[in-house]
Write a protein that holds these residues in place. Structure first.
Motif, short mmCIF file in Angstrom:
data_model
loop_
_atom_site.label_atom_id
_atom_site.label_comp_id
_atom_site.label_asym_id
_atom_site.label_seq_id
_atom_site.Cartn_x
_atom_site.Cartn_y
_atom_site.Cartn_z
N GLU A 157 -28.85 23.82 -7.58
CA GLU A 157 -28.95 25.09 -8.30
C GLU A 157 -28.12 25.05 -9.58
OE1 GLU A 157 -27.78 28.30 -5.83
OE2 GLU A 157 -27.94 29.75 -7.44
N LEU A 184 -38.55 32.07 -7.55
CA LEU A 184 -37.08 32.12 -7.51
C LEU A 184 -36.59 32.88 -6.29
CD1 LEU A 184 -36.22 32.84 -11.26
CD2 LEU A 184 -35.80 30.73 -10.00
N MET A 188 -34.34 31.69 -3.03
CA MET A 188 -33.17 32.37 -2.49
C MET A 188 -33.34 32.60 -0.99
SD MET A 188 -30.98 33.42 -4.92
CE MET A 188 -30.33 34.94 -4.30
N ALA A 195 -30.43 38.50 1.20
CA ALA A 195 -29.97 38.34 -0.19
C ALA A 195 -31.17 38.17 -1.12
CB ALA A 195 -29.06 37.12 -0.31
N ILE A 198 -32.74 41.46 -2.16
CA ILE A 198 -32.02 42.09 -3.28
C ILE A 198 -32.40 41.41 -4.59
CG2 ILE A 198 -29.74 42.53 -4.27
CD1 ILE A 198 -28.71 42.83 -1.43
N SER A 199 -32.56 40.08 -4.56
CA SER A 199 -32.84 39.35 -5.80
C SER A 199 -34.26 39.61 -6.32
CB SER A 199 -32.65 37.85 -5.59
OG SER A 199 -33.75 37.29 -4.93
N ARG A 201 -35.21 42.12 -7.41
CA ARG A 201 -35.06 43.05 -8.52
C ARG A 201 -35.38 42.40 -9.86
NH1 ARG A 201 -29.31 45.77 -7.03
NH2 ARG A 201 -29.93 46.79 -5.11
N VAL A 202 -35.39 41.07 -9.91
CA VAL A 202 -35.75 40.41 -11.17
C VAL A 202 -37.23 40.65 -11.50
CG1 VAL A 202 -33.98 38.63 -11.05
CG2 VAL A 202 -36.25 38.15 -10.12
N ILE A 304 -16.74 28.52 0.91
CA ILE A 304 -16.14 29.84 1.11
C ILE A 304 -17.21 30.93 1.09
CG2 ILE A 304 -14.52 31.54 0.17
CD1 ILE A 304 -13.16 29.07 1.29
N ASP A 305 -18.04 30.93 0.04
CA ASP A 305 -18.96 32.04 -0.14
C ASP A 305 -20.16 31.98 0.77
OD1 ASP A 305 -17.37 33.12 -1.96
OD2 ASP A 305 -18.67 32.82 -3.69
N ARG A 306 -20.67 30.79 0.99
CA ARG A 306 -21.89 30.74 1.79
C ARG A 306 -21.60 30.42 3.23
NH1 ARG A 306 -26.69 27.94 -1.67
NH2 ARG A 306 -26.68 29.44 -3.34
N ILE A 309 -19.22 32.87 5.17
CA ILE A 309 -19.77 34.21 5.30
C ILE A 309 -20.92 34.21 6.30
CG2 ILE A 309 -21.16 35.95 4.09
CD1 ILE A 309 -19.32 35.60 1.70
N VAL A 310 -21.80 33.20 6.19
CA VAL A 310 -22.94 33.11 7.11
C VAL A 310 -22.45 32.85 8.53
CG1 VAL A 310 -25.00 31.81 7.68
CG2 VAL A 310 -24.53 32.40 5.32
N LYS A 442 -33.61 49.72 2.42
CA LYS A 442 -32.77 50.22 1.33
C LYS A 442 -33.43 49.98 -0.03
CE LYS A 442 -28.76 48.40 1.61
NZ LYS A 442 -27.38 47.95 1.50
N GLU A 443 -34.05 48.81 -0.20
CA GLU A 443 -34.61 48.44 -1.50
C GLU A 443 -35.92 49.18 -1.79
OE1 GLU A 443 -33.38 46.24 -4.01
OE2 GLU A 443 -31.56 46.61 -2.87
N ARG B 55 -15.17 35.85 -7.63
CA ARG B 55 -16.08 34.73 -7.51
C ARG B 55 -17.52 35.22 -7.38
NH1 ARG B 55 -15.25 32.99 -3.07
NH2 ARG B 55 -13.36 34.07 -2.49
N ASN B 60 -27.30 28.25 -12.24
CA ASN B 60 -27.93 27.87 -13.49
C ASN B 60 -29.39 28.30 -13.51
OD1 ASN B 60 -28.56 26.72 -15.91
ND2 ASN B 60 -28.32 24.60 -15.25
N TRP B 61 -29.62 29.57 -13.46
CA TRP B 61 -30.97 30.07 -13.70
C TRP B 61 -30.93 31.49 -14.23
CZ3 TRP B 61 -33.02 33.84 -10.18
CH2 TRP B 61 -32.34 33.94 -8.96
N GLY B 63 -31.42 35.33 -14.87
CA GLY B 63 -31.73 36.45 -13.99
C GLY B 63 -30.90 36.47 -12.73
N VAL B 66 -28.61 40.61 -11.14
CA VAL B 66 -29.59 41.69 -11.23
C VAL B 66 -28.93 43.04 -11.10
CG1 VAL B 66 -31.72 40.53 -10.61
CG2 VAL B 66 -30.15 41.24 -8.84
N MET B 274 -27.78 51.20 -10.86
CA MET B 274 -28.86 50.65 -10.05
C MET B 274 -28.33 50.54 -8.65
SD MET B 274 -30.78 47.74 -12.17
CE MET B 274 -31.94 47.26 -10.90
N HIS B 280 -24.64 39.17 -3.51
CA HIS B 280 -24.17 37.83 -3.17
C HIS B 280 -25.32 37.02 -2.67
CE1 HIS B 280 -20.04 37.16 -3.85
NE2 HIS B 280 -19.74 38.39 -3.47
N ALA B 281 -25.55 35.94 -3.32
CA ALA B 281 -26.68 35.12 -2.93
C ALA B 281 -26.15 33.96 -2.13
CB ALA B 281 -27.35 34.62 -4.18
N PHE B 282 -26.66 33.81 -0.98
CA PHE B 282 -26.20 32.68 -0.17
C PHE B 282 -26.99 31.45 -0.53
CE2 PHE B 282 -23.63 35.49 1.69
CZ PHE B 282 -24.21 36.43 2.53
#
Lengths: 478, 282
Positions: A157, A184, A188, A195, A198-199, A201-202, A304-306, A309-310, A442-443, B55, B60-61, B63, B66, B274, B280-282
């Protein structure tokens, strides 16, 4: 005295519309034109090119290769296969070590401590055989593949590969009546469907956004990767000589991914021609420059983030699920436990679609999180097939030291190659987890579309498994 | 004696960078509100992260961001709220992300708008800079990705750029944390008024149009004397921008001249939310 404030806005608007009549449509073009001219003039004065022209040759060559008509798709699948292969090969040993520590060493110790503190058998069982073991299983099975898979995916990515994938898939999505950016959001989804929702929205057009939301489920999320990898290893890897087993299993998982992409297109196409018909909107997608990934930072943030959290999410769902499993296996009604009774009633439906009652019950218990499907299945299988010497008795979630032992339990439970294939398909196609459904609600703000997004994949999962089961039985896979 | 690498100064605690305290998600009172705008995929989220210490997922893309992300930092004893806007190529058309970005710069009235631009694609990025400078004059251009530009044999003369745009231009390589102290200094100077921006506004050539624009601008100026961007409002009205027509009807535009950005950020008024959730994108 000046004009009162409230009349001024109207005056302005009247003047504006009068003037607009005079100048017509020219202003918009003139503004854009002078904007571009000014930008070009300023940039021309500020930018100095060392060799007379910018060097983007490496990027261009690479782009020509990865987005080529001939090599684009094969390269994409090759890359995916290599990533899975590394994950499968690399996760085995650490998984075993973790299981060894958490289950073989820590679990008996905890039970003894409980007993020495004078816990009654039911409390000891509920706490350590139910809740603790569920958590231990999830950690030992999920942590290693995630810690390998996520950093590799994040590096791709960061490098800038995802927009190229979107570019490759764009034409197909357009033909299916969907938005190219759905590629895209689909990518995700391979991490987490919630997640990805939510994305979406693009995507500006509500019609195309709904299509993207309703089909995102067909992108395997990280809760389902371990299921796919394990079942492929046991049932597909076993079909070939052992030195090819990892590669064959990796290819089987790639196959499942492809089937998922196929259903994404099929369902998008179906929706855009029926309930969600309309124009396909155009968009421009910039292919960003390739950037050398910052390896250490990527490793740090993806762990840490992925991963954590998962994993945390999986653990907090596994603990109550472990408790539920222990309870339904130990509460008896009329000489039969609740679990046995439910499995018995689900069996006819399960067998009709090439699965069994155990798998269906596991999917009901695992609605909050796909991560716990496999532990639940194993525990319930031991319960009904009575191979108690492998497990630890009623309602105990356990880790089996090797895939061979897991395979032995499943075979004892009457599993065949067909069950394995159908489980992989069902796991790919069935309804999204409750977190994703809540995000969809929600979305979209619509209970109706939330129901559709749950029931449509479930129906597809049942239909596909049913037909695969019938065909499989005809050709003698069972 | 060893020669010092200028890059080493940036990590030295004696440097003014030490005046930066990353406050992450911390809420509370702020002296200034800073907006972060820019084209998609120019490293806005990376700049955001190095200023706030958060964080926010970067990728690298185009959009990736959001939703509007917010964070905070403190520099030289002053507290700043930083708002990361969705990446847009322009502020003219009406897609949701462009509307979120434009509405925040216009109605949110940030004290400073930092426009992050890609040094390797300066011309296209300047389109957005010029549009931002039409709306607000308190801006700083963050000339990002200079390391990448160097790799491609591109050098940008930031002094020439600064002269032409009339606002501070700070070269950075945010991925390597280069140029962040200078960026902070520029943000602080514009926020406190120590540096007064004199942004260039792009000329309209046609005489007929020019006359209509100046007539309209005069009207707007008369009605809202303290509005910082009467010409931009006039242009939007002449193009029949419904959002601005609406803002005039409801008095929202008039309110802008009476309320400070800080009050707005506290009441949440005028900023189209919005969703404040961090995607947060996993």
């Amino acid at each position: 005295m000046s004009t009162p404030m409230h009349s001024k806005p109207e005056q302005i608007l009247t003047t504006a519309s009068t003037l607009r009549w005079e100048i017509g449509e020219r202003l918009h073009d003139a503004t854009i034109e002078s904007l571009y001219r000014e930008a070009a003039r300023i940039a021309g004065r500020a930018v100095i090119l060392k060799d007379g022209k910018p060097r983007f040759s490496f990027d261009r060559t690479l782009d020509r290769l990865v987005t080529s008509r001939v090599f684009g798709f094969p390269l994409m699948f090759l890359m995916l296969a290599v990533v899975f292969w590394i994950t499968i090969e690399g996760a085995n040993v650490p998984s075993g070590l973790l299981a060894n520590f958490l289950v073989d060493i820590a679990h008996p110790f905890l039970k003894e401590t409980g007993a020495s503190l004078g816990f009654p058998w039911w409390l000891n069982g509920f706490l350590f055989d139910g809740m603790y073991l569920a958590m231990a299983w999830v950690i030992s099975v999920m942590l290693p593949p995630m810690a390998i898979f996520f950093p590799m995916f994040t590096l791709l990515e960061d490098f800038g590969y995802l927009p190229r994938v979107a570019f490759n898939l764009d034409a197909l999505f357009r033909r299916a009546g969907a938005h190219g950016k759905q590629a895209l959001t689909m990518a995700m989804g391979y991490g987490c469907n919630a997640a990805a929702i939510i994305s979406t929205r693009v995507i500006d057009s509500p019609r195309e956004r709904l299509i993207a939301i309703l089909t995102n489920n067909f992108a395997l999320c990280n809760g389902r990767w371990p299921t796919q990898i394990l079942v492929a290893t046991i049932f597909i890897g076993a079909l070939v000589p052992s030195h090819l087993a990892s590669a064959a299993s990796a290819l089987a998982v790639v196959g499942v991914v492809l089937i998922g992409i196929f259903f994404t297109f099929l369902v998008s196409w179906g929706l855009s021609r029926t309930v969600l018909s309309g124009e396909v909107s155009t968009f421009s997608l910039e292919l960003p420059p390739y950037r050398p990934p910052r390896i250490w930072r990527t490793l740090y943030t993806s762990v840490i983030d992925r991963t954590l959290i998962v994993l945390w999410r999986a653990v907090i769902w596994a603990i109550p699920a472990g408790a539920v499993i222990w309870l339904v296996s130990n509460i008896q009604i009329g000489g039969e436990s609740i679990a046995e009774w439910t499995i018995g009633s689900l069996d006819p439906v399960g067998i009709l679609i090439g699965l069994n009652g155990v798998i269906l019950l596991a999917y009901i218990i695992a609605i909050p999180a796909n991560e716990i499907v496999i532990p639940t299945i194993l525990m319930l299988t031991v319960l009904v097939s009575g191979s108690a010497e492998v497990g630890g008795g009623a309602g105990v979630m356990f880790e089996l030291d090797s895939e061979t032992a897991t395979a032995a339990v499943l075979h004892a439970g009457g599993w065949t190659l067909l069950t394995g294939i159908n489980l992989m398909l069902f796991s790919l196609l069935h309804n999204p987890c409750s977190t994703t459904l809540y995000t969809i609600y929600k979305e979209t703000g619509s209970a109706r579309w939330t129901w559709v997004s749950a029931l449509l994949p479930l129906a597809i999962a049942f239909i596909v498994s049913f037909f695969v089961a019938q065909i499989g039985r005809m050709v003698g896979l069972e | 004696m060893t020669t010092l690498n200028p890059q080493q100064c940036e990590v030295c605690p004696v440097n003014k960078d030490a005046k930066l305290i990353r406050l992450g998600l911390e809420a509370g009172k702020f002296e200034f509100v800073v907006a972060l705008a820019g084209n998609p995929n120019v490293g806005k989220s990376t700049v955001f992260n190095s200023l706030t210490g958060l964080r926010q997922h970067t990728g690298n893309w185009p959009g990736k961001t959001v939703v509007r992300a917010e964070g905070a930092f403190s520099f030289d004893g002053k507290r700043y709220k930083l708002v990361d806007l969705p990446g847009t190529y322009s502020l003219l058309s009406t897609s949701t992300d462009e509307e979120v970005a434009r509405d925040f710069i216009l109605f949110g009235q940030p004290d400073v708008t930092v426009v992050v631009v890609d040094a390797t694609r300066l011309e296209r990025n300047l389109n957005l800079v010029l549009q931002v400078l039409e709306i607000t004059e308190k801006a700083v251009v963050c000339l990002n990705l200079i390391d990448e530009a160097k790799r491609h044999g591109i050098v940008v003369d930031e002094r020439a750029l600064m002269r032409d745009l009339g606002v501070p231009v700070i070269p950075t390589a945010a991925r390597a944390d280069q140029g962040i102290p200078a960026l902070l200094q520029a943000i602080a100077e514009v926020a406190t008024g120590a540096f007064v921006c004199k942004p260039k506004r792009f000329p309209i050539e046609s005489g007929v149009l020019r006359k209509a624009i100046s007539k309209m601008t005069a009207k707007v100026q008369l009605a809202f004397p303290s509005l910082p961007n009467p010409r931009w409002v006039a242009l939007r009205l002449l193009e029949g921008d419904q959002r601005i027509v609406e803002a005039i009807k409801t008095g929202e535009l008039g309110d802008l001249t009476r309320q400070t950005a800080l009050e707005k950020s506290l009441t949440g008024k005028g900023t189209k939310e919005m969703n404040d959730e961090h995607a947060h994108a996993f």
